[in-house]
Write an enzyme that holds these catalytic residues in place. Structure first.
Site, PDB file in Angstrom:
ATOM      1  CE1 TYR A 183      -3.451  -2.580   5.800  1.00 43.44           C
ATOM      2  CE2 TYR A 183      -3.238  -0.236   5.329  1.00 43.44           C
ATOM      3  CZ  TYR A 183      -3.342  -1.549   4.889  1.00 43.44           C
ATOM      4  OH  TYR A 183      -3.331  -1.822   3.540  1.00 43.44           O
ATOM      5  CB  THR A 220      -0.891  -0.017   1.259  1.00 42.33           C
ATOM      6  OG1 THR A 220      -1.489   1.264   1.432  1.00 42.33           O
ATOM      7  CG2 THR A 220      -0.101  -0.322   2.526  1.00 42.33           C
ATOM      8  CG  ASP A 221      -1.134   5.006  -0.857  1.00 38.08           C
ATOM      9  OD1 ASP A 221      -1.671   4.373   0.077  1.00 38.08           O
ATOM     10  OD2 ASP A 221      -1.745   5.875  -1.526  1.00 38.08           O
ATOM     11  CD  GLU A 222      -3.315   3.551   4.632  1.00 39.87           C
ATOM     12  OE1 GLU A 222      -3.081   3.431   5.835  1.00 39.87           O
ATOM     13  OE2 GLU A 222      -4.462   3.562   4.161  1.00 39.87           O
TER      14      GLU A 222
END
Ligand code: NAD
Ligand code: DAU
Length: 366
Positions: A172, A147-149
């Site tokens: 997360y 993910t980009d997170e």
């Protein structure tokens, strides 16, 4: 171009995984082998999302679709499946994926996202080593979905590139960052052939309605409050799920081994502006009064540590591998709204028991 025969997909009963299986088994992908979907069926997994696929491809002497209910943390189950189906590619989607849940209960995120990924990597490494001798020359691939997170939060300007240092800020994203590091470490240390992609926010059919877009569509349908966290000015970069999956497939076939590629929509929206657009589309599709829908907007207590802005630079994927987005936001949102409005049986089933408890836990305290 790399080709595969037996693709082992983890988390294939979830949102993006089920869309990936649908894509792989369609003519568009050009894939002619078998898909083995391994999923523990947590609250987010629903085999109903693939019931038509199971019917079309799951029967006969040589089924092209197989479902196995198993947990990626269960080493012996993973070994059994990889051996039995002589797996030559793994696409690893399975994860705990909702940021708000990671804030209220981080443990499952650490065990599934970190330990589960470790278990799969290790089982794949040993099986492929035994089968091919040297890992670096083996015609196999472990593709990790990230993910980009993991890159953290941006201010008003700038983009995440593949060289942006990791700075995860929720349980997360920290657990996803941990899994990414393990994947890279298995490549560098043992020569495991890997590719890794970091994607921005997905939307489309079969997304569990705890996430922003389906939650808002369904709340509008039922005239329930539309809960906007904080000031509503957080920004996300939205990509239609089919475009995510065509990018993953491109990277698997043509991407350089050991490399990571960003995937994004190049489509940034403030949450509140997106919600206004969604209201207009739902109003057009249902005949509801847009002003009445606007009046449902409710600003609620912010998500702790809420990342302000995500924006992906996916130049590497576009220039090196020739991928591009094919679904405009307008078209994708409308397709998504229509899908949720016409698939009420699917919605009813996923919103049973556990989902109601979640809504109380997440929204009653805001
Ligand atoms: P999802 O929550 O809809 O689906 C996750 C699936 O994994 C479910 O079917 C669930 O049953 C399964 N699962 C969970 N724990 C498991 C375990 N221990 N063993 C086996 N199966 C297990 O998630 P999603 O939105 O489809 O996301 C899929 C992947 O894509 C995740 O790795 C996520 O981090 C990543 N990702 C998601 C987005 C997005 O916007 N949704 C964007 C970028 C990356
Ligand atoms: O960026 C990729 C990530 O996108 C994925 O890695 C995650 O798995 C996926 O869940 C998603 O994370 P977000 O936290 O960005 O998605 P979510 O749909 O939960 O929220 C989108 C934005 O909307 C975010 O700024 C929080 C806000 N929001 C969300 C909900 C559920 C609200 O304002 N109200 C809500 O009720």
């Amino acid at each position: 171009m790399r080709t595969f025969t037996n693709i082992f997909i983890t988390g294939g009963a979830g949102f993006i995984g089920s869309n990936m299986i649908r894509y792989l088994l369609s003519k568009e992908s050009g894939f002619s082998g078998r898909v083995i979907n391994v999923d523990a069926l947590t609250y987010a997994g629903n085999p109903e999302s693939l019931s038509d696929i199971a019917e079309r491809f799951g029967g006969g002497p040589a089924p092209r679709y197989v479902f196995v209910k198993a947990d990626i943390r269960d080493r012996s189950a993973m070994e059994r499946v990889i051996r039995e189906y002589q797996v030559d590619a793994i696409i690893h989607f399975a994860a705990e994926s909702h940021v708000d849940r990671s804030i209220l209960g981080p443990e499952a995120f650490v065990t599934t996202n970190v330990l589960g990924t470790y278990t799969l990597l290790d089982v794949a490494r040993l099986y492929w080593q035994e089968r091919y001798g040297s890992l670096s020359a083996a015609p196999v691939l472990f593709h990790h979905i990230s993910t980009d997170e993991v890159y953290g939060s941006l201010g008003d300007s700038g983009y995440f590139t593949e060289n942006t240092p990791y700075d995860p800020r929720s349980p997360y994203s920290a657990s996803k960052a941990g899994s990414d590091h393990l994947v890279m470490a298995y490549h560098h240390t043992y020569g495991l052939p890997i590719t890794l992609t970091n994607c921005s926010n997905n939307y489309g059919p079969y997304q569990f309605p705890e996430k922003l877009i389906p939650l808002m569509i369904l709340n509008m349908q039922e005239a329930k409050p539309l809960p906007v966290y904080g000031d509503g000015k957080n920004i996300r970069d939205w990509l239609y799920v089919e475009d995510h999956n065509s990018a993953v497939w491109t990277v698997m076939q043509k991407g350089r081994i050991g490399e990571k590629y960003n995937i994004g929509g190049e489509n940034e929206w403030e949450n509140i502006t997106l919600l206004h657009r969604l209201i207009d589309i739902v109003a057009e599709e249902t005949g509801k009064d847009p002003e009445q829908l606007q009046s449902l907007i409710t600003f609620v207590k912010d998500r702790p540590g809420h990342d302000r802005r995500y924006a992906i630079d996916c130049t590497k994927l576009k220039t090196e591998l020739g991928w591009k987005q094919s679904v405009s936001f307008e078209e994708g949102l409308r397709k998504t709204v229509r899908w949720y409005l016409t698939n009420s049986a699917w919605v009813q089933h996923v919103r049973s028991g556990e989902y109601r408890t979640w809504l109380e836990k997440n929204y009653n305290q805001r």
